[in-house]
Design an enzyme around this catalytic site. Structure first.
Site, PDB file in Angstrom:
ATOM      1  N   ARG A   1      24.258 -55.308  84.185  1.00  0.00           N
ATOM      2  CA  ARG A   1      23.875 -56.723  84.284  1.00  0.00           C
ATOM      3  C   ARG A   1      25.126 -57.536  83.995  1.00  0.00           C
ATOM      4  O   ARG A   1      25.711 -57.451  82.911  1.00  0.00           O
ATOM      5  CB  ARG A   1      22.782 -57.063  83.279  1.00  0.00           C
TER       6      ARG A   1
ATOM      7  N   HIS B   1      18.758 -60.012  91.858  1.00  0.00           N
ATOM      8  CA  HIS B   1      18.001 -59.321  90.813  1.00  0.00           C
ATOM      9  C   HIS B   1      17.015 -58.368  91.503  1.00  0.00           C
ATOM     10  O   HIS B   1      15.793 -58.567  91.455  1.00  0.00           O
ATOM     11  CB  HIS B   1      17.277 -60.341  89.937  1.00  0.00           C
TER      12      HIS B   1
ATOM     13  N   GLN C   1      13.904 -56.720  89.644  1.00  0.00           N
ATOM     14  CA  GLN C   1      12.815 -57.657  89.389  1.00  0.00           C
ATOM     15  C   GLN C   1      11.932 -57.777  90.630  1.00  0.00           C
ATOM     16  O   GLN C   1      10.697 -57.741  90.546  1.00  0.00           O
ATOM     17  CB  GLN C   1      13.381 -59.023  89.004  1.00  0.00           C
TER      18      GLN C   1
ATOM     19  N   ASP D   1      11.216 -69.752  88.555  1.00  0.00           N
ATOM     20  CA  ASP D   1      12.212 -69.218  87.614  1.00  0.00           C
ATOM     21  C   ASP D   1      12.912 -70.417  86.977  1.00  0.00           C
ATOM     22  O   ASP D   1      12.786 -71.554  87.450  1.00  0.00           O
ATOM     23  CB  ASP D   1      13.208 -68.324  88.394  1.00  0.00           C
TER      24      ASP D   1
ATOM     25  N   CYS E   1       9.621 -64.334  86.638  1.00  0.00           N
ATOM     26  CA  CYS E   1      10.367 -63.159  86.172  1.00  0.00           C
ATOM     27  C   CYS E   1      10.520 -63.147  84.651  1.00  0.00           C
ATOM     28  O   CYS E   1      10.732 -62.097  84.062  1.00  0.00           O
ATOM     29  CB  CYS E   1      11.738 -63.130  86.847  1.00  0.00           C
TER      30      CYS E   1
ATOM     31  N   ARG F   1       8.095 -53.797  85.786  1.00  0.00           N
ATOM     32  CA  ARG F   1       9.539 -53.519  85.745  1.00  0.00           C
ATOM     33  C   ARG F   1       9.767 -52.060  85.355  1.00  0.00           C
ATOM     34  O   ARG F   1      10.610 -51.365  85.910  1.00  0.00           O
ATOM     35  CB  ARG F   1      10.236 -54.425  84.711  1.00  0.00           C
TER      36      ARG F   1
HETATM   37  N1  NVA Z   1      17.692 -66.685  87.101  1.00  0.00           N
HETATM   38  C1  NVA Z   1      17.571 -66.137  85.770  1.00  0.00           C
HETATM   39  C2  NVA Z   1      16.777 -64.886  85.797  1.00  0.00           C
HETATM   40  C3  NVA Z   1      16.566 -64.227  84.458  1.00  0.00           C
HETATM   41  C4  NVA Z   1      15.809 -62.939  84.551  1.00  0.00           C
HETATM   42  C5  NVA Z   1      18.962 -65.898  85.206  1.00  0.00           C
HETATM   43  O1  NVA Z   1      19.824 -65.413  85.947  1.00  0.00           O
HETATM   44  O2  NVA Z   1      19.188 -66.217  84.055  1.00  0.00           O
HETATM   45  N1   CP Z   2      13.246 -60.802  83.996  1.00  0.00           N
HETATM   46  C1   CP Z   2      14.276 -60.230  83.326  1.00  0.00           C
HETATM   47  O1   CP Z   2      15.189 -59.637  83.910  1.00  0.00           O
HETATM   48  O2   CP Z   2      14.191 -60.341  81.976  1.00  0.00           O
HETATM   49  P1   CP Z   2      15.332 -60.046  80.903  1.00  0.00           P
HETATM   50  O3   CP Z   2      16.403 -61.075  81.112  1.00  0.00           O
HETATM   51  O4   CP Z   2      14.654 -60.149  79.596  1.00  0.00           O
HETATM   52  O5   CP Z   2      15.885 -58.660  81.161  1.00  0.00           O
END
Ligand code: NVA
Ligand code: CP
Length: 301
Positions: A102, A129, A132, A219, A259, A287
């Site tokens: 990530r 993502h 997800q 989101d 998400c 997930r």
């Molecule tokens: N768009 C959000 C998704 C988190 C799971 C982010 O990138 O922070």
């Molecule tokens: N939706 C998601 O990826 O959650 P986290 O940021 O908690 O991993």
């Protein structure tokens, strides 16, 4: 499936294979049927951003599959001190059987895959993502029976979630409408590709976009790394909230997905979130199952 870098790289058949295996693994888990398909294998998990769901579901998933996972915060490993991605890829390839990462740049994930010799799974970048959205598709299929010809309406920022939802929806033949303010559209190349399929529509009009939707998705307005823009974004996205009016435009049996984490009162009201908590927390649970399927299909070879 060699890697999971972005959903656009997968065929519809591969996506359905993930969903089918995810359903099977979920059934087996619920019925106490062991499925140690990755016995003795190790997954390295590199995190440059925070996580609850991704970290816990991957770590638990590896354990349930008979393997183990290593949590590697980028600030604790040498990447945080500037060791190149390509060297990290070559070193980790000598120790472990797969890498989940990530981070910010999609190109870093691609470089990891290029220089390593083991599967790489994208656990979120600024661009995508995919894990997800596999869980999202699994959840929609559980509720609605199939995916084809449904309409998903995404309300909010044209971010990593919007990008991956476009890729996933178009691949499985689902209609998708993205409602976002000007200047916050999803990735231009994905939008062009999605529009060619005839399945994607982009609009600034939330109520028109939500009309007859089977799935309403939202989101956060400011993603990880955009905290400094939060105030500006709060203004830009003021009209882009999933609330009772949006739900009234959607089909009466529309499901709501998020998400998570959610910002109640911003992209979604407390009322809508709680009314659809069953959808949203099933989605979070899935997930685990969807990623276990991805782990088996990439690392289980
Ligand atoms: N768009 C959000 C998704 C988190 C799971 C982010 O990138 O922070
Ligand atoms: N939706 C998601 O990826 O959650 P986290 O940021 O908690 O991993």
């Amino acid at each position: 499936m060699k890697h999971l870098l972005a959903l656009k790289d997968l065929s519809a058949e591969e996506i359905y294979a993930v969903l089918n295996l995810a359903d099977q693994l979920k059934y087996e888990l619920k019925h106490g049927i062991a499925h140690e398909k990755l016995k003795g294998k190790t997954l390295a998990m590199i995190f440059t951003k925070s996580s609850t769901r991704t970290r816990v579901s991957f770590e638990t998933g590896m354990y349930q599959l008979g393997g183990q996972a290593l949590f590697l915060s980028a600030s604790d490993i040498q990447i945080g001190r500037g060791e190149p991605i390509r060297d990290t890829a070559r070193v980790l390839s000598r120790y472990v059987d797969g890498i989940m990462i990530r981070t910010f740049k999609q190109s870093d994930v691609e470089e990891l895959a290029e220089y390593g010799t083991i599967p790489v799974i994208n656990g979120l970048t600024d661009y995508a993502h995919p894990c997800q959205v596999l869980a999202d598709l699994m959840t929609v299929r559980e509720r609605k029976g199939s995916l084809k010809n449904l309409k998903l309406c995404f309300v909010g920022d044209g971010n990593n979630m919007a990008n991956s939802l476009i890729a996933g929806a178009v691949k499985v033949g689902m209609k998708i409408t993205v409602c976002c303010p000007k200047g916050y559209e999803p990735d231009a190349a994905l939008v062009g590709w999605g529009k060619e399929s005839g399945l994607l529509e982009i609009t600034e009009d939330v109520l028109a976009g939500a009309k007859d939707a089977d799935v309403v998705y939202t989101d956060v307005w400011a993603s990880m790394g955009q905290e400094g823009e939060a105030e500006k974004r709060r203004k830009a996205f003021a009209g882009y909230q999933v609330n009772a009016a949006v739900m009234a435009a959607a089909k009466p049996d529309a499901m709501v997905l998020h998400c998570l984490p959610a910002h109640r009162g911003e992209e979604i009201t407390e009322e809508v979130l709680e009314a659809h908590a069953e959808d949203i927390f099933d989605e979070a649970e899935n997930r685990l199952h969807a990623q276990k399927a991805v782990l088996v299909m990439t690392m289980g070879r």
